[in-house]
Scaffold this motif. Structure first.
Motif, PDB file in Angstrom:
ATOM      1  N   ASN A  43     -28.482  -2.099  81.393  1.00 49.24           N
ATOM      2  CA  ASN A  43     -29.852  -2.592  81.247  1.00 49.24           C
ATOM      3  C   ASN A  43     -30.472  -1.949  80.017  1.00 49.24           C
ATOM      4  O   ASN A  43     -30.937  -0.822  80.047  1.00 49.24           O
ATOM      5  N   GLU A  44     -30.490  -2.704  78.915  1.00 51.55           N
ATOM      6  CA  GLU A  44     -31.072  -2.238  77.661  1.00 51.55           C
ATOM      7  C   GLU A  44     -32.494  -2.769  77.473  1.00 51.55           C
ATOM      8  O   GLU A  44     -33.096  -2.583  76.421  1.00 51.55           O
ATOM      9  N   GLY A  45     -33.004  -3.437  78.504  1.00 55.74           N
ATOM     10  CA  GLY A  45     -34.346  -3.991  78.433  1.00 55.74           C
ATOM     11  C   GLY A  45     -35.385  -3.048  79.006  1.00 55.74           C
ATOM     12  O   GLY A  45     -35.109  -1.885  79.294  1.00 55.74           O
ATOM     13  N   ARG A  46     -36.590  -3.584  79.211  1.00 58.79           N
ATOM     14  CA  ARG A  46     -37.707  -2.777  79.738  1.00 58.79           C
ATOM     15  C   ARG A  46     -37.987  -3.048  81.207  1.00 58.79           C
ATOM     16  O   ARG A  46     -38.784  -2.351  81.819  1.00 58.79           O
ATOM     17  N   ALA A  47     -37.343  -4.065  81.794  1.00 56.52           N
ATOM     18  CA  ALA A  47     -37.624  -4.458  83.171  1.00 56.52           C
ATOM     19  C   ALA A  47     -36.545  -3.939  84.119  1.00 56.52           C
ATOM     20  O   ALA A  47     -35.386  -3.783  83.746  1.00 56.52           O
ATOM     21  N   THR A  48     -36.948  -3.689  85.368  1.00 56.53           N
ATOM     22  CA  THR A  48     -35.994  -3.404  86.435  1.00 56.53           C
ATOM     23  C   THR A  48     -35.493  -4.742  86.963  1.00 56.53           C
ATOM     24  O   THR A  48     -36.299  -5.642  87.226  1.00 56.53           O
TER      25      THR A  48
END
Length: 114
Positions: A43-48
């Motif tokens: 997970n390289e994003g900002r959301a869970t």
């Protein structure tokens, strides 16, 4: 021999798949040829996010397709927070020594930072 594929999804999930030919199936006879594969989600994003489902299509050199689909992967619907990664290993049997695989994973965004 092995093959590696990497894709970055729209919410920042990097999916890396490594497949490997293992040789004739240990079941012997006409059982085919064994293949293993490892899948890693980072997970390289900002959301869970949570893995909801997966679908694989395995195609042998003769064009025969075996489809596998269901909730999560290996019995887990993993939750990944930003910066977390998770890997699973699995395998399949094809009638031939060469083939291809394609897949699709569905994630749900559980929480997005403000």
């Amino acid at each position: 021999r092995s093959e590696r594929a990497v894709k970055l999804g729209p919410v920042g999930i990097r999916t890396t798949v490594v497949s490997r030919y293992r040789g004739p199936s240990p079941r012997g006879g006409d059982a085919g040829h064994a293949w293993s594969y490892s899948v890693e989600f980072a997970n390289e994003g900002r959301a869970t996010v949570q893995l909801l489902s997966r679908r694989w299509a395995f195609r042998d050199a003769g064009g025969d397709v075996t489809a596998v689909a269901g909730p999560g992967a290996v019995g887990e619907t993993k939750v990944l927070r930003p910066g977390e990664a998770w890997r699973y290993d699995s395998g399949t049997t094809l009638a031939t020594t060469t083939g291809s695989m394609s897949g699709r994973f569905v994630f749900e965004v559980l929480e997005t930072p403000a």
